[in-house]
Write a protein that holds these residues in place. Structure first.
Motif, PDB file in Angstrom:
ATOM      1  N   LEU A  70       0.829  -1.195   0.000  1.00  0.00           N
ATOM      2  CA  LEU A  70       0.000   0.000   0.000  1.00  0.00           C
ATOM      3  C   LEU A  70       0.870   1.254   0.000  1.00  0.00           C
ATOM      4  N   LYS A  71       1.917   1.201   0.813  1.00  0.00           N
ATOM      5  CA  LYS A  71       2.831   2.338   0.911  1.00  0.00           C
ATOM      6  C   LYS A  71       3.479   2.633  -0.443  1.00  0.00           C
ATOM      7  N   VAL A  72       3.956   1.561  -1.097  1.00  0.00           N
ATOM      8  CA  VAL A  72       4.616   1.746  -2.401  1.00  0.00           C
ATOM      9  C   VAL A  72       3.630   2.357  -3.396  1.00  0.00           C
ATOM     10  N   ILE A  73       2.381   1.833  -3.391  1.00  0.00           N
ATOM     11  CA  ILE A  73       1.391   2.331  -4.354  1.00  0.00           C
ATOM     12  C   ILE A  73       1.074   3.796  -4.065  1.00  0.00           C
ATOM     13  N   SER A  81      13.952   4.856 -19.061  1.00  0.00           N
ATOM     14  CA  SER A  81      13.968   6.236 -18.580  1.00  0.00           C
ATOM     15  C   SER A  81      12.997   6.430 -17.429  1.00  0.00           C
ATOM     16  N   LEU A  82      11.757   6.027 -17.650  1.00  0.00           N
ATOM     17  CA  LEU A  82      10.728   6.270 -16.639  1.00  0.00           C
ATOM     18  C   LEU A  82      10.973   5.417 -15.399  1.00  0.00           C
ATOM     19  N   ALA A  83      11.361   4.143 -15.605  1.00  0.00           N
ATOM     20  CA  ALA A  83      11.563   3.262 -14.457  1.00  0.00           C
ATOM     21  C   ALA A  83      12.654   3.812 -13.554  1.00  0.00           C
ATOM     22  N   CYS A  84      13.775   4.254 -14.159  1.00  0.00           N
ATOM     23  CA  CYS A  84      14.870   4.763 -13.340  1.00  0.00           C
ATOM     24  C   CYS A  84      14.441   6.037 -12.616  1.00  0.00           C
ATOM     25  N   ALA A  85      13.685   6.902 -13.302  1.00  0.00           N
ATOM     26  CA  ALA A  85      13.266   8.143 -12.666  1.00  0.00           C
ATOM     27  C   ALA A  85      12.330   7.869 -11.494  1.00  0.00           C
ATOM     28  N   LEU A  86      11.451   6.863 -11.640  1.00  0.00           N
ATOM     29  CA  LEU A  86      10.510   6.572 -10.550  1.00  0.00           C
ATOM     30  C   LEU A  86      11.163   5.786  -9.422  1.00  0.00           C
ATOM     31  N   MET A  87      12.171   4.969  -9.787  1.00  0.00           N
ATOM     32  CA  MET A  87      12.800   4.108  -8.798  1.00  0.00           C
ATOM     33  C   MET A  87      13.530   4.899  -7.714  1.00  0.00           C
ATOM     34  N   SER A  88      14.102   6.053  -8.106  1.00  0.00           N
ATOM     35  CA  SER A  88      14.901   6.816  -7.140  1.00  0.00           C
ATOM     36  C   SER A  88      14.086   7.188  -5.915  1.00  0.00           C
ATOM     37  N   ILE A  89      12.770   7.360  -6.076  1.00  0.00           N
ATOM     38  CA  ILE A  89      11.948   7.823  -4.961  1.00  0.00           C
ATOM     39  C   ILE A  89      11.928   6.778  -3.837  1.00  0.00           C
ATOM     40  N   SER A  90      12.271   5.510  -4.177  1.00  0.00           N
ATOM     41  CA  SER A  90      12.181   4.463  -3.162  1.00  0.00           C
ATOM     42  C   SER A  90      13.176   4.651  -2.031  1.00  0.00           C
ATOM     43  N   MET A  91      14.257   5.403  -2.278  1.00  0.00           N
ATOM     44  CA  MET A  91      15.285   5.570  -1.249  1.00  0.00           C
ATOM     45  C   MET A  91      15.026   6.787  -0.384  1.00  0.00           C
ATOM     46  N   ILE A  92      14.082   7.627  -0.798  1.00  0.00           N
ATOM     47  CA  ILE A  92      14.011   8.957  -0.187  1.00  0.00           C
ATOM     48  C   ILE A  92      13.104   8.984   1.038  1.00  0.00           C
ATOM     49  N   PRO A  93      13.649   9.391   2.197  1.00  0.00           N
ATOM     50  CA  PRO A  93      12.815   9.538   3.392  1.00  0.00           C
ATOM     51  C   PRO A  93      12.122  10.895   3.387  1.00  0.00           C
ATOM     52  N   PHE A  94      10.801  10.886   3.591  1.00  0.00           N
ATOM     53  CA  PHE A  94      10.066  12.154   3.556  1.00  0.00           C
ATOM     54  C   PHE A  94       9.917  12.765   4.936  1.00  0.00           C
ATOM     55  N   GLY A  95       9.969  11.915   5.931  1.00  0.00           N
ATOM     56  CA  GLY A  95       9.710  12.423   7.272  1.00  0.00           C
ATOM     57  C   GLY A  95      10.458  11.624   8.306  1.00  0.00           C
TER      58      GLY A  95
END
Lengths: 164, 351
Positions: free
Chosen positions: B14-17, B88-102
């Motif tokens: 759910l979090k990933v989606i 292109s799109l996969a790599c651009a979207l994949m980076s968000i998986s490492m990023i802590p928002f809070g």
């Protein structure tokens, strides 16, 4: 879990390597090499070498293979013709490769205990551990290697400038 | 035990989606932001007809691109032609998986504000960035078009050149926090508010300017948008693409902008930490605290998106030789000097 991932990526690695040999177009071969290198990175990660895995992707699949594809694109290298192969390759190459493979397998199997075991597991070599070894215990070899690489870079620059 | 595992898997999915959908929404509205702001910079309104203030424009753009005819040019190398926008799109979207928002907020064993928290988060971000080039390079090559090929060659050489400066500029930050983990990097910066941010207190402002310049070049954004310089190359590497395949390149570019904004925020501007530090007493419960942290994160990322558009509206494009000279002869040495300076400063401070 580790074993399943190992088989998936090990298989991918071997498949990529075979595809690299059988492809007739340079760009497809280069892309297969990227697959090989990236799945190797996953195998490193499974063995607990996280820094090595990241460096493998950044340096090999990223920088070096981009240069490869760049050169292929720039030269516009076309599809290569299939030849019947040289006689030397059949007479010496294949038995030679088979002999080398057999020797390696024999050595690895008979000296298993002294060579040590790099099993799949949950242990991790952190970047801190790695840098302690590199910059404290093995500082001199590390620095000598970097000087060696610097010499190679300077040599490449000198050779490239000669034409002007 | 069994139930717990299922809750964990479901929550993670759910979090990933949710994060992916949010990112895609952000991408759509970044496009609108850019069109509006560039419009105002050029003394016109930008999109203003669809919905109030043009707010429905991104949906309509999406629908339009979706319904457009998919042109399949002759002479393209099909497998790679299709693969390129996906990379292109996969790599651009994949980076968000490492990023802590809070901040660290765990619920049923699931980290809510980050997809995956790994020790080498920063390195993985760099690795994903370096793989993303293949999308551009292969799209240009497989299109079988001179302009596309030239665009792709420009893109690859530009990315190779600026990747060095980009990687080196981050070393100072890593030296200060002694970790590649993004949460550790933020933790170092969240002790005294604004003063402990890497940009101010960490004395990494030179590194920040090198990073942001190199990141603009990596994303192929103005003033480094030579791979798609429309005056010279039609549309560069995506000349032959139409409909959704074009939209994928488009989305990749804006997703890339957002991740660059996130990385700059995390590495140089204290991530989700408040600029006032502990000046004011904490208000509300844990939930309100987390929401406040996310608010600061979003504000900072928005600032960087604004900066992207501002720079695009202000600076003219570089010439190719200027681009190369700037990357190799200016940014690289400056980044190396920054590493030496930061190391000396940290060593002196430690004694």
């Amino acid at each position: 879990m580790h074993l399943v991932l190992f088989f998936i990526f090990g298989g991918l690695c071997v498949a990529g390597a075979l595809n690299l040999l059988f492809q007739r177009h340079p760009i497809n071969a280069a892309l297969s090499l990227i697959v090989v290198m990236s799945s190797l990175a996953v195998l490193y990660l499974l063995l607990g070498a996280e820094f090595l895995a990241a460096a493998q992707v950044i340096v090999y699949s990223g920088a070096i293979m981009v240069l490869f594809t760049f050169v292929i694109m720039l030269l516009n290298a076309g599809r290569e013709d299939r030849t019947h192969g040289s006689k030397a390759a059949y007479l010496v190459g294949i038995p030679g490769a088979a002999a080398l493979f057999a020797t390696l397998v024999y050595i690895f199997l008979s000296y298993r205990t002294p060579l040590g075991d790099a099993g799949l597991g949950n242990y991790l070599v952190t970047t801190t551990d790695l840098s302690k070894v590199l910059f404290r215990d093995l500082l001199l070899p590390f620095e000598v290697t970097s000087v060696l690489i610097l010499v190679a870079v300077l040599g490449a620059v000198v050779l490239a400038r000669k034409e002007h | 035990m069994e139930v717990n595992i299922w809750i964990f898997i479901l929550l993670s999915l759910l979090k990933v989606i949710v994060i992916t959908v949010l990112l895609l929404m952000c991408v759509a509205y970044t496009v609108l932001l850019e069109r509006k702001l560039v419009g105002r910079i050029q003394n016109r309104w930008g999109p203003s007809r669809v919905g109030p203030f043009g707010l429905l424009q991104p949906m309509m753009d999406g629908a339009k691109l979706f319904l457009k005819e998919e042109i399949d040019p002759e002479g393209v190398y099909r497998p790679l032609f299709i693969l390129a926008p996906i990379i292109s799109l996969a790599c651009a979207l994949m980076s968000i998986s490492m990023i802590p928002f809070g901040p660290d907020f765990t619920w049923h064993g699931v980290q809510l504000f980050q997809i995956s928290d790994v020790n080498i988060g920063l390195l993985i971000l760099l690795a994903i960035g370096s793989i993303g080039v293949y999308g551009t390079a292969l799209s240009g090559w497989s299109s079988n078009n001179k302009y596309s090929l030239l665009g792709a060659i420009r893109a690859s050489s530009q990315v190779i050149s600026y990747e060095l400066a980009l990687g080196l500029s981050l070393v100072g930050v890593v030296l200060r926090s002694q970790s590649f983990r993004l949460r550790d990097i933020v933790a170092v910066q969240s002790t005294q508010g604004l003063l402990s941010w890497n940009f101010f207190g960490g004395l990494q402002f030179i590194a920040f300017f090198v990073y942001i310049t190199a990141a603009y070049a990596e994303a192929g954004r103005a003033p480094f948008d030579l791979p798609e310089a429309e005056t010279e190359l039609v549309a560069g590497y995506h000349t032959e693409y139409s409909s959704m395949k074009f939209a994928m390149f488009f989305m990749a570019e804006y997703a890339h902008m957002i991740t660059i904004g996130c990385i700059a925020t995390l590495l140089f501007f204290g991530g989700w930490s408040s600029p006032f530090g502990n000046l004011f007493p904490p208000v509300g419960g844990v939930v309100l605290q987390s929401l406040l942290a996310i608010f600061w994160f979003v504000v900072k990322v928005f600032f960087f998106l604004f900066l992207f558009v501002w720079v695009r509206g202000t600076l003219p494009r570089f010439r190719y030789d200027q681009l190369m000279r700037f990357g190799w002869r200016f940014l690289m040495p400056v980044a190396i000097l920054n590493i030496v300076g930061t190391s000396l400063w940290l060593a002196l401070r430690a004694h």
